[in-house]
Every structure is written in C-alpha cells, then in structure tokens.
Design a protein around this motif. Sequence first.
Motif, mmCIF file in Angstrom:
data_model
loop_
_atom_site.group_PDB
_atom_site.id
_atom_site.type_symbol
_atom_site.label_atom_id
_atom_site.label_comp_id
_atom_site.label_asym_id
_atom_site.label_seq_id
_atom_site.Cartn_x
_atom_site.Cartn_y
_atom_site.Cartn_z
ATOM 1 N N TYR A 105 83.182 105.213 -34.068
ATOM 2 C CA TYR A 105 82.288 104.327 -34.806
ATOM 3 C C TYR A 105 82.722 102.870 -34.657
ATOM 4 O O TYR A 105 81.895 101.976 -34.436
ATOM 5 C CB TYR A 105 82.279 104.738 -36.274
ATOM 6 C CG TYR A 105 81.378 103.911 -37.161
ATOM 7 C CD1 TYR A 105 79.993 103.970 -37.031
ATOM 8 C CD2 TYR A 105 81.917 103.074 -38.138
ATOM 9 C CE1 TYR A 105 79.167 103.212 -37.856
ATOM 10 C CE2 TYR A 105 81.107 102.319 -38.964
ATOM 11 C CZ TYR A 105 79.734 102.386 -38.811
ATOM 12 O OH TYR A 105 78.919 101.634 -39.616
ATOM 13 N N ALA A 106 84.033 102.615 -34.715
ATOM 14 C CA ALA A 106 84.547 101.255 -34.586
ATOM 15 C C ALA A 106 84.241 100.674 -33.217
ATOM 16 O O ALA A 106 83.854 99.508 -33.087
ATOM 17 C CB ALA A 106 86.056 101.246 -34.846
ATOM 18 N N THR A 133 84.370 96.606 -42.209
ATOM 19 C CA THR A 133 84.518 96.286 -40.789
ATOM 20 C C THR A 133 85.924 95.798 -40.460
ATOM 21 O O THR A 133 86.421 96.050 -39.351
ATOM 22 C CB THR A 133 83.494 95.219 -40.370
ATOM 23 O OG1 THR A 133 83.648 94.061 -41.210
ATOM 24 C CG2 THR A 133 82.075 95.756 -40.499
ATOM 25 N N LEU A 176 91.078 101.498 -45.915
ATOM 26 C CA LEU A 176 90.106 102.329 -45.206
ATOM 27 C C LEU A 176 90.401 103.806 -45.430
ATOM 28 O O LEU A 176 89.474 104.608 -45.652
ATOM 29 C CB LEU A 176 90.133 101.991 -43.710
ATOM 30 C CG LEU A 176 89.116 102.714 -42.821
ATOM 31 C CD1 LEU A 176 87.688 102.379 -43.242
ATOM 32 C CD2 LEU A 176 89.332 102.339 -41.349
ATOM 33 N N LEU A 190 87.956 98.852 -39.933
ATOM 34 C CA LEU A 190 87.629 99.480 -38.657
ATOM 35 C C LEU A 190 88.234 98.697 -37.490
ATOM 36 O O LEU A 190 88.716 99.285 -36.520
ATOM 37 C CB LEU A 190 86.111 99.565 -38.492
ATOM 38 C CG LEU A 190 85.397 100.565 -39.408
ATOM 39 C CD1 LEU A 190 83.891 100.379 -39.316
ATOM 40 C CD2 LEU A 190 85.774 101.993 -39.070
ATOM 41 N N LEU A 201 86.358 107.933 -36.708
ATOM 42 C CA LEU A 201 86.093 106.553 -37.088
ATOM 43 C C LEU A 201 86.323 105.594 -35.921
ATOM 44 O O LEU A 201 85.688 104.538 -35.858
ATOM 45 C CB LEU A 201 86.964 106.159 -38.284
ATOM 46 C CG LEU A 201 86.564 106.751 -39.633
ATOM 47 C CD1 LEU A 201 87.353 106.085 -40.756
ATOM 48 C CD2 LEU A 201 85.069 106.595 -39.897
#
Length: 317
Positions: free
Chosen positions: A69-70, A6, A42, A9, A66
């Motif tokens: 998603y973040a 996390t 990442l 992200l 991504l």
Amino acid sequence: MNALDTAGLDCLAALAEAGSFERAAQLLSITQSAVSQRLRALETHVGHLLVVRSRPLRLTEPGKVLLRYARQMQALRADAARELGATLARDERLPIAVNADSLATWVLPALDELVRAGQRHGYGLELIVDDQDFTHDWLRQGEVLGCVSSVAQALRGCHCQALGQMRYIAVAAPHFMERHLPQGLNPANFAQVPFIVFNRKDDMQAQWVSKAFGVREPRLKERFVPSSEAGARAAAMGWGVAVLPELLAEGLIASGAVRPVRPDITLDVALYWHQWRLSADEPSAAPAPGGRIGLMEQIGQAVIAGARATLRPMPAA
C-alpha cells in the motif's frame, strides 16, 4: 480500519528500503527517534507488529501488506506532483524487478526515454535484479510495483501481460571447444565440462542439458559468474560453456569470440509483465486529467513496447 497515516507508511517504506532505523532516518531526513515513534503509532493503529527489529530488520506479513500500500501511495503521490508541477521533497522510489538477462539486453533501451524524463519530474526508478522465476516474489511481498517474470498467473490486485519469449543458446569459445570438446558436447562428457552459471538459482544450463541429452536433473561442473555480461565475457575467454540469451550471444558469434554448441538445441522462456493496479479500473490505471497516464502505467507501457519489439512472439494458442 480508519485512514492510515502517510508519515507512518513512509517510515515503513524507508525501513524496508534501508534495512535499519539509522539509514531510514537518513533517507527521510528525520531522527531515529521520530522513525521509531511513527512506526509505533502505525503499529498501534493497525494492531499488528509490522517490523521485526533484527539486523537487518525484516517486515512481518502484515508489514508486507502495508508496504504494498505504501509503495502504491508513493507512486500516486509522484503522479499528483507531476500533474501539479510541484517539487517533491525527495524522489519517490518506483521499484520494479527484472531478470538479469533482460536487463543486459532489452530493458534499458526500453526505459531510456522514460528515465530521462524522470530526471526532470522528480521520481527515482529502481531496478531490482533476480532470477525470472523469483522476481514475482518481490511483487508479492510489496517490495516492487511491477516485475518481469516467467510466472504467467497474476496476483490478486495486479494485471499481467505477455511480453514474448527470450531464446537461449549454448556457446563456448573456439579454443575451449578445440581443447575440451574435440568430439563435441555429448552425454558422455557433459558432466566433466565446466558450465558458466549466474548463481545458485540459475537452472538454465541444467534445463539445456536435460533437453539436449534427455537427462533428468543433471549434475554439472559449475563456475559461478553473477552477471549476464560478465558470463558472456567468461565464455569468450574460455571459462566454459554458457547458455546465453540469443540477444546477448549473437554479437559474440558474429565476431568469432564464441561458437554455438549444439545449435539445434534452444530454450525459449516466456516472460510476462506484472503490475499492481493503482486504481479500480480494469485492466490498468485510467489516464490522469488532461489525458496523461500515471508514471507506473508509463513504465509498464515502455516495458511492454520494448519487449514486444525485441523478444520472440509468444506461440499461438
């Protein structure tokens, strides 16, 4: 693929928001070196380059995947903090894209109550402005969690709901019409008359002229004013003909500041609300424990309610 870090992200989202490592570090209150290390970790984890180190930096296609998603993780984190009564380290950014004409007319009243509540709950709503034909691109690229768009087709992983139609009419100041259009706007003179245009993406004026005079791809004398409200003011000042949302023009018409040009010609633009699903439920996120729904779902509901109370209804199928 194993669970994503996390912190990495969050760095990716901050880089997309800030456009540089220095500003991303400031947003996250960490060093530039830490931002670089987390991003590198990442990238190693997913096996893809995520950011092109340019000025300003830009995300690669895997980076955009991504980023979506973040952004969704940030929204869910804000929901969890709200449910637990916790204080976030910084406001979670909940970006949505809207067109300028909606922002100038019905969007702010629709979101007012929710934004005021957000000041107490620790999340930051961000409004990103683009043409209604292009706001959907922001959603596709993962830059926003929802958008008001003229695109009717939902992206995979999103749900889409019709909002209504925004009607556009052409107006001009009375003194402008007396001086430049004593015989009215017609096929013989429209190319010499200045039209007030938002920006180079804006083709509303061309659409109106095409409908009014049956001309394909008309070439217009354009005066660019990149603000809906300022464009309306420019029309009242006599800068040219403006094709405005009826919602924005009606007050100026009532005051006598502008008059309709060919009131028989109107354009109706259908608008839709698109939103990423933050759960597997259809068609939208399920209520949180205790019957409360997520923040993005609240934003979507506020946008839908505000639009349907203001815009013209969609035509019957």
